[in-house]
Design a protein around this motif. Structure first.
Motif, PDB file in Angstrom:
ATOM      1  N   LYS A 262       0.828  -1.209   0.000  1.00 59.54           N
ATOM      2  CA  LYS A 262       0.000   0.000   0.000  1.00 59.54           C
ATOM      3  C   LYS A 262       0.864   1.261   0.000  1.00 59.54           C
ATOM      4  CE  LYS A 262      -3.768  -2.259   2.532  1.00 59.54           C
ATOM      5  NZ  LYS A 262      -4.533  -2.272   3.817  1.00 59.54           N
TER       6      LYS A 262
ATOM      7  N   GLU B  81       2.700   1.663  -3.353  1.00 62.94           N
ATOM      8  CA  GLU B  81       1.817   2.144  -4.406  1.00 62.94           C
ATOM      9  C   GLU B  81       1.669   3.660  -4.335  1.00 62.94           C
ATOM     10  OE1 GLU B  81      -0.190   1.996  -7.801  1.00 62.94           O
ATOM     11  OE2 GLU B  81       0.748   0.257  -6.817  1.00 62.94           O
ATOM     12  N   GLN B  82       1.532   4.201  -3.139  1.00 64.39           N
ATOM     13  CA  GLN B  82       1.443   5.654  -2.973  1.00 64.39           C
ATOM     14  C   GLN B  82       2.731   6.339  -3.423  1.00 64.39           C
ATOM     15  OE1 GLN B  82       0.341   5.737   1.289  1.00 64.39           O
ATOM     16  NE2 GLN B  82      -1.482   6.857   0.652  1.00 64.39           N
TER      17      GLN B  82
ATOM     18  N   THR C   3       3.045   6.266  -7.223  1.00 64.06           N
ATOM     19  CA  THR C   3       2.173   7.283  -7.813  1.00 64.06           C
ATOM     20  C   THR C   3       2.807   8.663  -7.681  1.00 64.06           C
ATOM     21  OG1 THR C   3       0.184   5.995  -7.332  1.00 64.06           O
ATOM     22  CG2 THR C   3      -0.109   8.359  -7.692  1.00 64.06           C
TER      23      THR C   3
ATOM     24  N   VAL D 184       3.535  11.894   2.191  1.00 59.48           N
ATOM     25  CA  VAL D 184       2.936  11.967   0.854  1.00 59.48           C
ATOM     26  C   VAL D 184       2.249  13.308   0.633  1.00 59.48           C
ATOM     27  CG1 VAL D 184       1.196  10.984  -0.686  1.00 59.48           C
ATOM     28  CG2 VAL D 184       2.726   9.473   0.596  1.00 59.48           C
ATOM     29  N   THR D 185       1.436  13.761   1.580  1.00 61.94           N
ATOM     30  CA  THR D 185       0.715  15.029   1.388  1.00 61.94           C
ATOM     31  C   THR D 185       1.675  16.214   1.299  1.00 61.94           C
ATOM     32  OG1 THR D 185       0.383  15.422   3.770  1.00 61.94           O
ATOM     33  CG2 THR D 185      -1.296  14.129   2.599  1.00 61.94           C
TER      34      THR D 185
ATOM     35  N   GLU E 294       3.294  16.154  -2.072  1.00 58.38           N
ATOM     36  CA  GLU E 294       2.342  16.641  -3.077  1.00 58.38           C
ATOM     37  C   GLU E 294       2.303  18.173  -3.085  1.00 58.38           C
ATOM     38  OE1 GLU E 294      -0.854  12.903  -3.127  1.00 58.38           O
ATOM     39  OE2 GLU E 294      -1.157  14.614  -1.774  1.00 58.38           O
TER      40      GLU E 294
END
Length: 319
Positions: free
Chosen positions: A187, A190-191, A194, A304-305, A308
Motif C-alpha cells: 500500500k 503504491e502511494q 504514484t 505523501v501530502t 504533493e
C-alpha cells in the motif's frame, strides 16, 4: 569547517559515554521514555520523521513506533538524551537514515548495554549516494567531514528503497507477521510510486529547471527529476553562507529569471527572505520533510501530502 557544523555533525565522544553510563543507571529504576514501550508489539525506534512514517505505515497494528525527535524539532539540531538510549536498548528495532545524517549514531550504538537484543539498520542502504561536492550538492559551501549528501528521503525514488528496507527489518524482527508487513508495504509503495510518476511527468514538462533553496536538502530530488539545485546554506541548515555566496546567488537569480526562493518551516527563513528582497523575487515553501510542525501533525499531514504540496510549489516556480 565552521563551529556550527562541528556542533551539528560531530558530537563529542565523552558526551555519549556519559549518556551510556546514565542510561544504565536509569534502566534499573525506570524512565519516562521507557513507558512508551509495548509488551505485545514490536517496538521500533526511528531516528527522524520519514522513518517514523514508513515504520508506522508498514508496521501497522503490529508495531509500536517511537520517534526520537519531537514534533517541530529540526533533526540537524537534535542530539540524544539518556532516556533515548534507554528506550532504544529495550526495543527490538532501531531504524536510522545513515549516510551521515545522524552524526551521533556510532557512539549511540556503542553506548547500548551488552545484553541488548536491538537490531539496527541504515535505511539509506541501496541508494546511490551523492557526493557532498558533486554538482548537485552545491560545491561553494564548506561541508566539513561530510562525504555524501544525507538527504536521501526527499526523493520519492529513494523513499521507495527506504520503504523496502523498513519492510525487511520488520520481517527480520517479527517473522510471524510477515504477511501483514508485506501487505502494508504494498500500500505504501503504491502511494510512493504514484508520487514518483507525478513528479516525473509534471516536472518533465516544465520550462525551467533551476531551484534556489535555503538549505541544501534537495540534491536527490534534483538528480532524479531533472532539476538543478542552488542553495543558500550547506548540507546542514546551520551552515552559514559567505557574503560572496549570497551575492553570487542574487546574480544567478536575476540572470536565470528565477521567480521564487524556497524556504522551509523548521528553520529560520531570514536568509531566504533577504535573498528574495535583494533579487526582487518572492518566496515559497519547499519542505525537506525532516519533521512535521505541530500544525501539520494536527492537520493529519504526512510524507505523501507534504511531497504533493512540494510538487505544486515547484510547478508554480518553474513555469
Amino acid at each position: 569547517m565552521n563551529a556550527s557544523l562541528k556542533r551539528v555533525w560531530k558530537k563529542p565522544r565523552y558526551a555519549l559515554i556519559m549518556i551510556a553510563a546514565i542510561a544504565l543507571l536509569l534502566s534499573g529504576c525506570g524512565s519516562s521514555a521507557s513507558s512508551k514501550l509495548s509488551a505485545d508489539k514490536t517496538n521500533v525506534v526511528t531516528s527522524f520523521y520519514p522513518l517514523y512514517y514508513l515504520a508506522s505505515e508498514i508496521g501497522g497494528d503490529y508495531a509500536n513506533v517511537i520517534n526520537l525527535i519531537p514534533t517541530g524539532v529540526e533533526p540537524h539540531d537534535w542530539s540524544p538524551k539518556s532516556r533515548d538510549l534507554d528506550t532504544a536498548a529495550n526495543a527490538q528495532l532501531l531504524l536510522y537514515n545513515g549516510a551521515g545524517l545522524e552524526g551521533w549514531i556510532d557512539d549511540f550504538l556503542e553506548g547500548l548495554p551488552k545484553g541488548s537484543q536491538l537490531m539496527t539498520g541504515a535505511m539509506s542502504d541501496g541508494i546511490s549516494l551523492l557526493d557532498a561536492d558533486s554538482e548537485e550538492a552545491h560545491e561553494d559551501h564548506d561541508h566539513g567531514d561530510l562525504d555524501v549528501d544525507p538527504h536521501t528521503w526527499v526523493s520519492p525514488k529513494s523513499m521507495l528503497v527506504m520503504a523496502d528496507n523498513v519492510k525487511q527489518m520488520l520481517i527480520k524482527a517479527d517473522a510471524a507477521h510477515e504477511e501483514q508487513f508485506r501487505a502494508n508495504y504494498e500500500k505504501v509503495a503504491e502511494q510512493l510510486k504514484t508520487l514518483d510518476e507525478q513528479y516525473t511527468r509534471e516536472l518533465g514538462a516544465v520550462k525551467k529547471h533551476d531551484i534556489v533553496v535555503s538549505h541544501q536538502a534537495f540534491g536527490y530530488l534534483a538528480r532524479d527529476y531533472g532539476l538543478h539545485e542552488q542553495s543558500i546554506m550547506g548540507l546542514s541548515p546551520d551552515a552559514e553562507p559567505r557574503a560572496q555566496d549570497l551575492l553570487k546567488l542574487a546574480k544567478f537569480v536575476k540572470e536565470n529569471d528565477v521567480k521564487y526562493i524556497f524556504f522551509e518551516e523548521l528553520v529560520s527563513g531570514t536568509l531566504a527572505e533577504t535573498l528574495a528582497n535583494e533579487a526582487d523575487v518572492d518566496t515559497l515553501v519547499l519542505n525537506p520533510v525532516e519533521g512535521l510542525t505541530d500544525k501539520q501533525q494536527k492537520n493529519g499531514d504526512n510524507y505523501v501530502t507534504i511531497m504533493e504540496s512540494n510538487l505544486q510549489n515547484l510547478l508554480k516556480a518553474l513555469q
